[in-house]
Design an enzyme around this catalytic site. Structure first.
Site, PDB file in Angstrom:
ATOM      1  N   HIS A 155      -9.110   8.523   3.305  1.00 27.76           N
ATOM      2  CA  HIS A 155      -9.111   7.093   3.601  1.00 27.76           C
ATOM      3  C   HIS A 155     -10.524   6.511   3.530  1.00 27.76           C
ATOM      4  O   HIS A 155     -10.683   5.304   3.332  1.00 27.76           O
ATOM      5  CB  HIS A 155      -8.504   6.834   4.985  1.00 27.76           C
ATOM      6  CG  HIS A 155      -7.066   7.221   5.084  1.00 27.76           C
ATOM      7  ND1 HIS A 155      -6.658   8.495   5.369  1.00 27.76           N
ATOM      8  CD2 HIS A 155      -5.940   6.487   4.920  1.00 27.76           C
ATOM      9  CE1 HIS A 155      -5.340   8.545   5.385  1.00 27.76           C
ATOM     10  NE2 HIS A 155      -4.875   7.337   5.112  1.00 27.76           N
ATOM     11  N   TYR A 197      -3.752  14.657  -3.116  1.00 26.22           N
ATOM     12  CA  TYR A 197      -4.178  13.964  -1.899  1.00 26.22           C
ATOM     13  C   TYR A 197      -5.266  14.744  -1.162  1.00 26.22           C
ATOM     14  O   TYR A 197      -5.132  15.079   0.012  1.00 26.22           O
ATOM     15  CB  TYR A 197      -2.959  13.727  -1.011  1.00 26.22           C
ATOM     16  CG  TYR A 197      -3.072  12.551  -0.075  1.00 26.22           C
ATOM     17  CD1 TYR A 197      -3.321  11.270  -0.553  1.00 26.22           C
ATOM     18  CD2 TYR A 197      -2.910  12.716   1.295  1.00 26.22           C
ATOM     19  CE1 TYR A 197      -3.393  10.190   0.305  1.00 26.22           C
ATOM     20  CE2 TYR A 197      -2.976  11.647   2.167  1.00 26.22           C
ATOM     21  CZ  TYR A 197      -3.232  10.388   1.671  1.00 26.22           C
ATOM     22  OH  TYR A 197      -3.308   9.314   2.527  1.00 26.22           O
ATOM     23  N   HIS A 226       1.887   4.361  -3.067  1.00 24.68           N
ATOM     24  CA  HIS A 226       1.760   5.815  -3.081  1.00 24.68           C
ATOM     25  C   HIS A 226       2.892   6.435  -3.896  1.00 24.68           C
ATOM     26  O   HIS A 226       2.704   7.448  -4.587  1.00 24.68           O
ATOM     27  CB  HIS A 226       1.797   6.370  -1.656  1.00 24.68           C
ATOM     28  CG  HIS A 226       0.492   6.265  -0.925  1.00 24.68           C
ATOM     29  ND1 HIS A 226      -0.679   6.793  -1.414  1.00 24.68           N
ATOM     30  CD2 HIS A 226       0.176   5.709   0.274  1.00 24.68           C
ATOM     31  CE1 HIS A 226      -1.669   6.563  -0.553  1.00 24.68           C
ATOM     32  NE2 HIS A 226      -1.173   5.898   0.476  1.00 24.68           N
ATOM     33  N   HIS A 250       0.836  -1.205   0.000  1.00 25.38           N
ATOM     34  CA  HIS A 250       0.000   0.000   0.000  1.00 25.38           C
ATOM     35  C   HIS A 250       0.867   1.249   0.000  1.00 25.38           C
ATOM     36  O   HIS A 250       0.709   2.137  -0.849  1.00 25.38           O
ATOM     37  CB  HIS A 250      -0.901  -0.017   1.239  1.00 25.38           C
ATOM     38  CG  HIS A 250      -1.636   1.260   1.487  1.00 25.38           C
ATOM     39  ND1 HIS A 250      -2.993   1.385   1.283  1.00 25.38           N
ATOM     40  CD2 HIS A 250      -1.224   2.477   1.946  1.00 25.38           C
ATOM     41  CE1 HIS A 250      -3.373   2.621   1.577  1.00 25.38           C
ATOM     42  NE2 HIS A 250      -2.307   3.296   2.001  1.00 25.38           N
ATOM     43  N   GLU A 251       1.784   1.332   0.944  1.00 25.62           N
ATOM     44  CA  GLU A 251       2.557   2.559   1.106  1.00 25.62           C
ATOM     45  C   GLU A 251       3.467   2.822  -0.092  1.00 25.62           C
ATOM     46  O   GLU A 251       3.562   3.950  -0.590  1.00 25.62           O
ATOM     47  CB  GLU A 251       3.374   2.509   2.397  1.00 25.62           C
ATOM     48  CG  GLU A 251       2.542   2.462   3.665  1.00 25.62           C
ATOM     49  CD  GLU A 251       1.629   3.671   3.838  1.00 25.62           C
ATOM     50  OE1 GLU A 251       1.794   4.676   3.115  1.00 25.62           O
ATOM     51  OE2 GLU A 251       0.737   3.615   4.686  1.00 25.62           O
ATOM     52  N   GLU A 298      -5.783   6.915  -2.329  1.00 23.49           N
ATOM     53  CA  GLU A 298      -5.807   5.903  -1.266  1.00 23.49           C
ATOM     54  C   GLU A 298      -6.304   4.562  -1.796  1.00 23.49           C
ATOM     55  O   GLU A 298      -5.772   3.506  -1.452  1.00 23.49           O
ATOM     56  CB  GLU A 298      -6.685   6.375  -0.108  1.00 23.49           C
ATOM     57  CG  GLU A 298      -5.951   7.181   0.932  1.00 23.49           C
ATOM     58  CD  GLU A 298      -4.833   6.396   1.610  1.00 23.49           C
ATOM     59  OE1 GLU A 298      -5.066   5.242   2.027  1.00 23.49           O
ATOM     60  OE2 GLU A 298      -3.732   6.934   1.707  1.00 23.49           O
ATOM     61  N   ASP A 321     -12.629  12.297   4.741  1.00 21.24           N
ATOM     62  CA  ASP A 321     -11.205  11.997   4.778  1.00 21.24           C
ATOM     63  C   ASP A 321     -10.888  11.046   3.628  1.00 21.24           C
ATOM     64  O   ASP A 321     -11.683  10.165   3.289  1.00 21.24           O
ATOM     65  CB  ASP A 321     -10.861  11.354   6.126  1.00 21.24           C
ATOM     66  CG  ASP A 321      -9.393  10.985   6.240  1.00 21.24           C
ATOM     67  OD1 ASP A 321      -9.023   9.907   5.728  1.00 21.24           O
ATOM     68  OD2 ASP A 321      -8.625  11.764   6.815  1.00 21.24           O
TER      69      ASP A 321
END
Length: 515
Positions: free
Chosen positions: A421, A350, A339, A335-336, A359, A419
């Protein structure tokens, strides 16, 4: 500094040539076009000046790569007076029609005609052996070479010292001994040996490592030299490079600081392999350079994040008292670092709907990395970060995002105010429907917002469509409507208009109220 977080708020390297004289081109690269080799050498000598065209210079073919437009990249080994020139390799670039487009080379200058070596081969072998007595190895071969570096070229003996490591892995230590002075110029291991990582989340796995100064560094030479560092509770810098005397990192428990480092290294390697082997992407920036990883960030830090500014990945240890284990699970790693892929392709801003798509992209590819690994200790699922919660409750669900109590299942005009997320929900839901389908399955029970039934096309096709949409059609301010258009364009490119895949993309978006 731009950084994105998860939560809201044994390969073998090619050995150097061992022949004393240059082999033929056919022997060096059987089955590759000799015509391209001949043309490359002729163009190289015509355009490179005195260095590569000097008397005594010869070449053998190592590899040819051809672009879609016909451009050829011809990689050559180089010899001088029949001796290999270490560091003298060159790549000749020829456009369609044999048009010269330049050359990439390590050291351009021709070796000077070296005087006869003062040191005998036997003496060179004894010196190399003396340098390796600590390992108990024996000399298995030696050859005279030109060693080229920034200072020039030197006649040297390349001595191969054989042996095995304690775990049975073979060793081929190459030692360069100056042919005039007898001093050791350099040494390297010919067998790239992977280490063992005893991880917390994924069991015992292979991790890339490099032997340096008698210790093994958690540094992956096969994946862009991706290193793993221990911040030891710090919040800046790189900390300390993780090393081991045994090439084993961690013991599977949190009492050993290297356990989570092994998780991070494994996550980085698996993410690299997924993008490389599935999408042909050579690293996060597609430039062959790896990001580095940092573990043990701060104290009881319940998060993980990607940072563009350092081009690095950082993991917190979690907080066991609050039910959080280290945030180094495989899907979080994927996931990270995804990005970073987004940042270097579409650059989805973002915030608002583009932030939700950013996300969702990371959730999608983090999930696909987990499936790609096929690790029995951490099997693929569509639940984000379930491995890092002691109660087994995931951070996010893809089959029905609203199960987390915050994310949206369906698009609405107010979605962009959530948000990022949680505004990722409809895209995650779309992807699940596209890959798995609606209704009950082994992975969940996914409703649709319009009451329709969707039959999934599988992870491979769904992932290919999202990747092409991200890298080819999405831009920094893409909205959900734009994502529908982008994925339909990608499906058209890959499978054709009116194909099952194209129609399923359309149906899955409609099923989350994006029309």
């Amino acid at each position: 500094m731009r950084r994105t977080t998860l939560l809201s708020g044994l390969a073998t390297a090619a050995l150097l040539a061992t022949a004393a004289t240059a082999p033929t081109a056919a022997a060096a690269a059987p089955g590759v076009s000799g015509d391209a080799f001949t043309r490359a050498v002729a163009q190289l000598k015509a355009h490179s000046g005195a260095g590569l065209a000097a008397d005594g210079q010869s070449f053998t073919l190592r590899q040819i790569a051809t672009d879609a437009d016909g451009t050829e990249h011809v990689r050559l080994n180089r010899y001088s007076d029949g001796l290999p020139v270490l560091g003298g390799d060159v790549v000749v670039h020829l456009g369609k029609g044999n048009v010269w487009r330049g050359a990439s080379q390590s050291m351009a200058a021709a070796p000077q005609r070296a005087p006869k070596a003062k040191l005998s081969q036997a003496a060179a072998s004894r010196i190399a052996l003396a340098a390796s007595t600590a390992t108990g190895r024996t000399v298995s071969g030696a050859q005279l070479v030109h060693d080229a570096d920034q200072a020039g070229t030197t006649l040297a003996y390349e001595v191969v010292v054989g042996g095995t490591y304690a775990d049975g892995t073979p060793s081929e230590l190459h030692v360069l001994v100056d042919a005039s002075t007898g001093t050791i110029r350099d040494s390297w291991e010919g067998v790239v040996r992977e280490g063992t990582g005893n991880t917390y989340h994924s069991g015992s796995v292979s991790v890339g490592s490099v032997l340096s100064g008698g210790t093994y560094q958690l540094n992956d030479p096969n994946r862009g030299s991706g290193k793993t560092y221990d911040l030891n509770g710090g919040t800046s810098g790189t900390g300390t490079l993780v090393t081991s005397t045994s090439n084993v990192f961690g013991d599977g428990t949190l009492a050993n600081r290297q356990t989570t480092a092994a998780d991070a290294a494994y996550g980085a390697a698996t993410t690299w392999d997924y993008y490389k082997n599935v999408h042909g992407r050579n690293g996060i920036r597609n430039d062959g350079v790896a990001a580095y990883s940092r573990v043990h960030y701060s104290t009881n830090y319940v998060n993980a994040f990607w940072s563009d500014s350092c081009f690095c990945m950082t993991y917190g240890d979690g907080d066991l008292s609050q039910g959080w284990e280290p945030l180094t699970s495989l899907d979080i790693a994927g996931h990270e670092m995804s990005h970073g892929v987004t940042s270097n392709t579409a650059g989805l801003r973002y915030s608002g709907e583009s932030g939700g798509l950013n996300e969702a992209t990371s959730d999608i590819f983090g999930t696909l990395v987990e499936f790609y690994a096929n690790n029995p200790k951490d099997p693929g699922d569509y639940q984000i970060g379930v491995e890092v919660k002691t109660n087994g409750v995931p951070l996010r669900y893809m089959d029905k995002p609203s199960k987390d109590g915050r994310s949206a299942d369906c698009w609405s005009s107010s979605l962009g105010r959530l948000d990022v997320h949680y505004s990722s929900g409809p895209a995650n839901h779309f992807f699940y429907l596209l890959a798995v389908g609606s209704g009950s399955s082994a992975y969940g029970n996914s409703p649709t917002c319009n009451g329709s039934t969707v039959t999934g096309i599988g992870n491979a096709k769904a992932g290919a469509i999202w990747y092409r949409a991200l890298t080819t059609y999405m831009t920094s301010r893409t909205t959900y409507a734009g994502a529908r258009t982008a994925t339909l364009s990608a499906a058209k490119d890959l499978y054709g208009t009116g194909s099952v895949e194209y129609n399923t993309v359309a149906a899955a978006w409609s099923a989350v109220s994006v029309n």
